[in-house]
Design an enzyme around this catalytic site. Sequence first.
Site, PDB file in Angstrom:
ATOM      1  N   ARG A  80      42.464  59.388   2.177  1.00  0.00           N
ATOM      2  CA  ARG A  80      41.107  58.994   2.592  1.00  0.00           C
ATOM      3  C   ARG A  80      41.145  57.878   3.639  1.00  0.00           C
ATOM      4  O   ARG A  80      40.176  57.613   4.334  1.00  0.00           O
ATOM      5  CB  ARG A  80      40.295  58.573   1.361  1.00  0.00           C
ATOM      6  CG  ARG A  80      38.885  58.135   1.679  1.00  0.00           C
ATOM      7  CD  ARG A  80      37.880  58.261   0.529  1.00  0.00           C
ATOM      8  NE  ARG A  80      38.388  58.019  -0.794  1.00  0.00           N
ATOM      9  CZ  ARG A  80      38.630  56.814  -1.335  1.00  0.00           C
ATOM     10  NH1 ARG A  80      38.428  55.714  -0.627  1.00  0.00           N
ATOM     11  NH2 ARG A  80      39.076  56.716  -2.569  1.00  0.00           N
ATOM     12  N   ASP A 206      25.703  56.538  22.410  1.00  0.00           N
ATOM     13  CA  ASP A 206      25.951  57.934  22.035  1.00  0.00           C
ATOM     14  C   ASP A 206      26.177  58.705  23.333  1.00  0.00           C
ATOM     15  O   ASP A 206      25.246  58.948  24.098  1.00  0.00           O
ATOM     16  CB  ASP A 206      24.745  58.481  21.257  1.00  0.00           C
ATOM     17  CG  ASP A 206      24.959  59.927  20.797  1.00  0.00           C
ATOM     18  OD1 ASP A 206      25.817  60.618  21.362  1.00  0.00           O
ATOM     19  OD2 ASP A 206      24.236  60.362  19.870  1.00  0.00           O
ATOM     20  N   LYS A 231      30.277  68.760  19.308  1.00  0.00           N
ATOM     21  CA  LYS A 231      29.708  69.355  20.529  1.00  0.00           C
ATOM     22  C   LYS A 231      30.806  69.572  21.575  1.00  0.00           C
ATOM     23  O   LYS A 231      31.741  70.304  21.324  1.00  0.00           O
ATOM     24  CB  LYS A 231      28.573  68.465  21.048  1.00  0.00           C
ATOM     25  CG  LYS A 231      27.620  67.979  19.958  1.00  0.00           C
ATOM     26  CD  LYS A 231      26.931  69.098  19.212  1.00  0.00           C
ATOM     27  CE  LYS A 231      25.955  68.517  18.190  1.00  0.00           C
ATOM     28  NZ  LYS A 231      25.554  69.459  17.170  1.00  0.00           N
TER      29      LYS A 231
HETATM   30  N1  PLP Z   1      24.171  62.766  18.612  1.00  0.00           N
HETATM   31  C1  PLP Z   1      23.701  63.781  19.358  1.00  0.00           C
HETATM   32  C2  PLP Z   1      23.285  63.517  20.774  1.00  0.00           C
HETATM   33  C3  PLP Z   1      23.598  65.070  18.806  1.00  0.00           C
HETATM   34  O1  PLP Z   1      23.110  66.068  19.565  1.00  0.00           O
HETATM   35  C4  PLP Z   1      23.985  65.275  17.455  1.00  0.00           C
HETATM   36  C5  PLP Z   1      23.877  66.611  16.847  1.00  0.00           C
HETATM   37  O2  PLP Z   1      23.238  67.516  17.373  1.00  0.00           O
HETATM   38  C6  PLP Z   1      24.471  64.195  16.721  1.00  0.00           C
HETATM   39  C7  PLP Z   1      24.557  62.959  17.319  1.00  0.00           C
HETATM   40  C8  PLP Z   1      24.895  64.371  15.281  1.00  0.00           C
HETATM   41  O3  PLP Z   1      26.127  65.016  15.239  1.00  0.00           O
HETATM   42  P1  PLP Z   1      26.629  65.979  14.042  1.00  0.00           P
HETATM   43  O4  PLP Z   1      25.750  67.188  14.039  1.00  0.00           O
HETATM   44  O5  PLP Z   1      28.050  66.241  14.410  1.00  0.00           O
HETATM   45  O6  PLP Z   1      26.501  65.195  12.773  1.00  0.00           O
END
Ligand code: PLP
Length: 416
Positions: A80, A206, A231
């Site tokens: 973990r 992000d 993604k």
């Molecule tokens: N940040 C963005 C811009 C996203 O588009 C997403 C998911 O669509 C996330 C965070 C969250 O990621 P996850 O689906 O891998 O938990």
Amino acid sequence: MDLPACKAPQTNLVNKAEMTDEPETHAETAQSAAEAFAVAGGGHDAATGAVLPSINLAATFARNGSGDNAGAPSGMVYGRDENAGVMAVEETLRRLEGGEGPAYVFSSGMSAAIAALLALGPGAKLLAPDVMYWALRSWLVHDAPRHGLSVTFADMTDLEAVQRHVADGNATAIWVETPGNPLWNITDIAEVCALARAHGACVICDSTVATPVLTRPLALGADVVMHSATKYLNGHSDVLAGALVFARDDALAREARRMRQTTGPLLSPFDAMLLQRGLRTLHVRVRAQSQSALKIAEHFANHSDVEAVLYPGLPSAPGHAVASAQMTGGYSGMLSLRLRGGASTAIRVCAATRVWTDATSLGGTESLIEHRASVEGPTSPVPDDLLRLSTGLEPVDLLIDDLERAIAFATGKRSG
Ligand code: PLP
């Protein structure tokens, strides 16, 4: 736990004047792209010479005989906490993002984001974008306050609004998402970081949609880069993963790792291998997807059934100038179309496409389309005539023809 406010190091900053110096920028880009291609390979397995890192599935490690928690000769104790394949992909991500601190991978983008936010500690004040990835926005509204994190939402493209909030003491941390899902608004990372720094706040960015191929937020002054690696980084819609890369090995980084260790969302060794494999083609995919998205945006920009195309690569987009300065080599594979016929037409278009699949998510090799307001529900700030498009790797003419045909069908101009 009381964490000191993060301060971005001067050495990480990119001077705006230098960024507009064309020849130097291109040379730097070419050099960093070449290096990044090499880095994304992930290196060879030192023990065997295999051209891929190995998968080790062990959940625990034999102790070195001391009976305490000192761990195996590798220094590892328990699955973990860490894993060799996980550490290999973390090193790849750290180098791709140019982090001088560590990189940590998680079992989803959400778990990575929430670890970073909780690491800020109770009493932190977060300034977040008014339009952003909806599930995280929902967590910020409903759950963050229960952890002592207060949140104010603002239009991050409006630097005066950001300045006002920061000066009013509404921010010990700023969340940036650029391009922002699903309007693809562009936030000026360097400017927001400068405002944050002036007031001792830290910036978490992000960068899921931009990827390190198009933008490197740490070089623009961000303290942490966050990814949904589900993604583009993985790119094949077969892994759920998240990542944090830190500018420095500071209290925030240590606390995020501690969160992962205690709550358990480490990426599995198998998924770490798949993510590493995805990264090997990241640059080729992102460049090709960005080129196709630009062609699609240009094609529909003056279409009689399309009210607006939201894509930062179009010169008419409000964020185009900032995007052109902070993104190198493209504007991403994500765009949205607003249809003149409203929600009902948009929903019919989704149902009528044959090449584009009506499904959520983004950044895979297959093209996806969705009616975003239906997905996000009644509290969504997203216009209900909006279709979100994730451009895949299919021939772009096929993608355009499929959308043309589906729009003609949805607006009653053709029957099938
Ligand atoms: N940040 C963005 C811009 C996203 O588009 C997403 C998911 O669509 C996330 C965070 C969250 O990621 P996850 O689906 O891998 O938990």
